[in-house]
Design a protein around this motif. Structure first.
Motif, PDB file in Angstrom:
ATOM      1  N   LYS A 127       2.089   7.163   2.686  1.00 33.25           N
ATOM      2  CA  LYS A 127       2.866   6.154   1.959  1.00 33.25           C
ATOM      3  C   LYS A 127       3.743   5.351   2.909  1.00 33.25           C
ATOM      4  N   LEU A 128       4.342   6.038   3.884  1.00 32.66           N
ATOM      5  CA  LEU A 128       5.223   5.381   4.837  1.00 32.66           C
ATOM      6  C   LEU A 128       4.478   4.317   5.644  1.00 32.66           C
ATOM      7  N   LYS A 129       3.317   4.683   6.199  1.00 33.16           N
ATOM      8  CA  LYS A 129       2.542   3.744   7.010  1.00 33.16           C
ATOM      9  C   LYS A 129       2.016   2.590   6.157  1.00 33.16           C
ATOM     10  N   PHE A 130       1.645   2.889   4.898  1.00 32.34           N
ATOM     11  CA  PHE A 130       1.184   1.821   4.011  1.00 32.34           C
ATOM     12  C   PHE A 130       2.313   0.821   3.747  1.00 32.34           C
ATOM     13  N   LEU A 131       3.520   1.316   3.517  1.00 31.48           N
ATOM     14  CA  LEU A 131       4.662   0.416   3.299  1.00 31.48           C
ATOM     15  C   LEU A 131       4.914  -0.456   4.525  1.00 31.48           C
ATOM     16  N   GLU A 132       4.751   0.129   5.716  1.00 41.09           N
ATOM     17  CA  GLU A 132       4.923  -0.659   6.940  1.00 41.09           C
ATOM     18  C   GLU A 132       3.855  -1.747   7.034  1.00 41.09           C
ATOM     19  N   LEU A 133       2.625  -1.418   6.663  1.00 42.53           N
ATOM     20  CA  LEU A 133       1.545  -2.413   6.677  1.00 42.53           C
ATOM     21  C   LEU A 133       1.862  -3.530   5.684  1.00 42.53           C
ATOM     22  N   LYS A 134       2.284  -3.141   4.484  1.00 42.78           N
ATOM     23  CA  LYS A 134       2.517  -4.105   3.413  1.00 42.78           C
ATOM     24  C   LYS A 134       3.741  -4.985   3.683  1.00 42.78           C
ATOM     25  N   ALA A 135       4.853  -4.381   4.045  1.00 43.16           N
ATOM     26  CA  ALA A 135       6.109  -5.124   4.167  1.00 43.16           C
ATOM     27  C   ALA A 135       6.303  -5.766   5.532  1.00 43.16           C
TER      28      ALA A 135
ATOM     29  N   CYS B  24     -14.246   2.151  13.201  1.00 42.77           N
ATOM     30  CA  CYS B  24     -13.445   3.375  13.043  1.00 42.77           C
ATOM     31  C   CYS B  24     -13.983   4.299  11.955  1.00 42.77           C
ATOM     32  N   LEU B  25     -14.808   3.771  11.081  1.00 44.19           N
ATOM     33  CA  LEU B  25     -15.305   4.585   9.968  1.00 44.19           C
ATOM     34  C   LEU B  25     -16.515   5.398  10.422  1.00 44.19           C
ATOM     35  N   PRO B  26     -16.471   6.715  10.227  1.00 39.78           N
ATOM     36  CA  PRO B  26     -17.569   7.562  10.698  1.00 39.78           C
ATOM     37  C   PRO B  26     -18.862   7.316   9.920  1.00 39.78           C
ATOM     38  N   ASP B  27     -19.994   7.514  10.607  1.00 41.79           N
ATOM     39  CA  ASP B  27     -21.305   7.257   9.993  1.00 41.79           C
ATOM     40  C   ASP B  27     -21.649   8.224   8.872  1.00 41.79           C
ATOM     41  N   SER B  28     -21.155   9.462   8.964  1.00 39.07           N
ATOM     42  CA  SER B  28     -21.602  10.455   7.985  1.00 39.07           C
ATOM     43  C   SER B  28     -20.453  11.251   7.361  1.00 39.07           C
ATOM     44  N   GLU B  29     -19.269  10.637   7.316  1.00 38.03           N
ATOM     45  CA  GLU B  29     -18.132  11.276   6.657  1.00 38.03           C
ATOM     46  C   GLU B  29     -17.408  10.256   5.790  1.00 38.03           C
ATOM     47  N   CYS B  30     -16.862  10.720   4.684  1.00 34.79           N
ATOM     48  CA  CYS B  30     -16.110   9.847   3.781  1.00 34.79           C
ATOM     49  C   CYS B  30     -14.704   9.595   4.331  1.00 34.79           C
ATOM     50  N   ARG B  31     -14.139   8.457   3.953  1.00 34.14           N
ATOM     51  CA  ARG B  31     -12.759   8.117   4.305  1.00 34.14           C
ATOM     52  C   ARG B  31     -12.211   7.176   3.241  1.00 34.14           C
ATOM     53  N   TYR B  32     -10.886   7.087   3.196  1.00 32.53           N
ATOM     54  CA  TYR B  32     -10.220   6.006   2.487  1.00 32.53           C
ATOM     55  C   TYR B  32      -9.674   5.098   3.577  1.00 32.53           C
ATOM     56  N   ALA B  33      -9.545   3.833   3.265  1.00 25.71           N
ATOM     57  CA  ALA B  33      -8.952   2.927   4.243  1.00 25.71           C
ATOM     58  C   ALA B  33      -8.249   1.794   3.521  1.00 25.71           C
ATOM     59  N   VAL B  34      -7.292   1.204   4.217  1.00 23.23           N
ATOM     60  CA  VAL B  34      -6.594   0.027   3.728  1.00 23.23           C
ATOM     61  C   VAL B  34      -6.719  -1.014   4.832  1.00 23.23           C
ATOM     62  N   PHE B  35      -7.073  -2.241   4.432  1.00 23.76           N
ATOM     63  CA  PHE B  35      -7.250  -3.322   5.405  1.00 23.76           C
ATOM     64  C   PHE B  35      -6.467  -4.537   4.945  1.00 23.76           C
ATOM     65  N   ASP B  36      -5.651  -5.081   5.833  1.00 27.59           N
ATOM     66  CA  ASP B  36      -4.875  -6.286   5.549  1.00 27.59           C
ATOM     67  C   ASP B  36      -5.703  -7.483   6.000  1.00 27.59           C
ATOM     68  N   TYR B  37      -6.291  -8.171   5.031  1.00 25.34           N
ATOM     69  CA  TYR B  37      -7.224  -9.262   5.324  1.00 25.34           C
ATOM     70  C   TYR B  37      -6.525 -10.613   5.224  1.00 25.34           C
TER      71      TYR B  37
ATOM     72  N   PHE C  44      -6.780  -4.760   0.949  1.00 26.97           N
ATOM     73  CA  PHE C  44      -7.985  -4.131   0.408  1.00 26.97           C
ATOM     74  C   PHE C  44      -7.888  -2.616   0.528  1.00 26.97           C
ATOM     75  N   PHE C  45      -8.314  -1.923  -0.512  1.00 26.24           N
ATOM     76  CA  PHE C  45      -8.482  -0.466  -0.453  1.00 26.24           C
ATOM     77  C   PHE C  45      -9.983  -0.218  -0.390  1.00 26.24           C
ATOM     78  N   ILE C  46     -10.414   0.528   0.609  1.00 27.42           N
ATOM     79  CA  ILE C  46     -11.844   0.798   0.765  1.00 27.42           C
ATOM     80  C   ILE C  46     -12.091   2.287   0.589  1.00 27.42           C
TER      81      ILE C  46
ATOM     82  N   GLU D 149      -0.698   6.070  -5.296  1.00 24.87           N
ATOM     83  CA  GLU D 149       0.404   6.334  -4.362  1.00 24.87           C
ATOM     84  C   GLU D 149       0.692   5.119  -3.479  1.00 24.87           C
ATOM     85  N   LEU D 150      -0.314   4.286  -3.285  1.00 28.01           N
ATOM     86  CA  LEU D 150      -0.190   3.117  -2.412  1.00 28.01           C
ATOM     87  C   LEU D 150       0.049   1.886  -3.283  1.00 28.01           C
ATOM     88  N   ASP D 151       1.288   1.623  -3.557  1.00 30.01           N
ATOM     89  CA  ASP D 151       1.640   0.523  -4.457  1.00 30.01           C
ATOM     90  C   ASP D 151       1.515  -0.810  -3.727  1.00 30.01           C
ATOM     91  N   GLY D 152       0.639  -1.678  -4.227  1.00 24.96           N
ATOM     92  CA  GLY D 152       0.493  -3.000  -3.611  1.00 24.96           C
ATOM     93  C   GLY D 152      -0.932  -3.330  -3.208  1.00 24.96           C
TER      94      GLY D 152
END
Length: 139
Positions: free
Chosen positions: A15-23, A59-72, A86-88, A113-116
């Motif tokens: 949540k902390l890192k997401f807020l830094e990305l957003k704000a 950065c996304l692995p070929d054979s493992e799941c992940r969540y990601a947020v991208f500021d486009y 974007f939430f991926i 949890e990731l508001d925004g």
């Protein structure tokens, strides 16, 4: 607090890192990983603002799941500079079934949890989240 559906907790750093990305726009993207042993979502990688969509995709692995947020960032037809967060949900076909199920069942709670977050993408291979997909979904 663990999620009843999947038993996954969300580490405060997410949540902390997401807020830094957003704000503050401190990061271009954040990749999150579920630590199955700790039953917790953690920050796996932070992309600095100079990094590109290609850096993010790599950065996304070929054979493992992940969540990601991208500021486009993009420019509208009216020539206005804008950005969308974007939430991926990255779930490649080659990932383990158990992993896909854990990520799928935890996704909605984690996303709350990731508001925004403005746009959500579900991707099973890199073509489902290439730059053209971001462009078409951003407006």
């Amino acid at each position: 607090m663990a999620n009843a559906a999947s038993g996954m907790a969300v580490h405060d750093e997410c949540k902390l890192k997401f807020l830094e990305l957003k704000a503050k726009r401190t990061y271009r993207f954040i990749v999150f990983k579920i630590e199955e042993k700790q039953k917790e979502v953690i920050v796996e990688k932070l992309g600095d603002p100079t990094q590109s969509h290609e850096d993010f995709a790599a950065c996304l692995p070929d054979s493992e799941c992940r969540y990601a947020v991208f500021d486009y960032d993009f420019v509208t037809e009216e020539n206005c500079q804008k950005s969308r967060i974007f939430f991926i949900a990255w779930s490649p076909d080659t990932a383990r079934v158990r992993s896909k199920m854990i990520y799928a069942s935890s996704k909605d709670r984690f996303k709350r949890e990731l508001d925004g977050i403005q746009v959500e993408l579900q991707a099973t291979d890199p073509t489902e989240m290439d730059l053209n997909v971001f462009k078409s979904r951003a407006n």
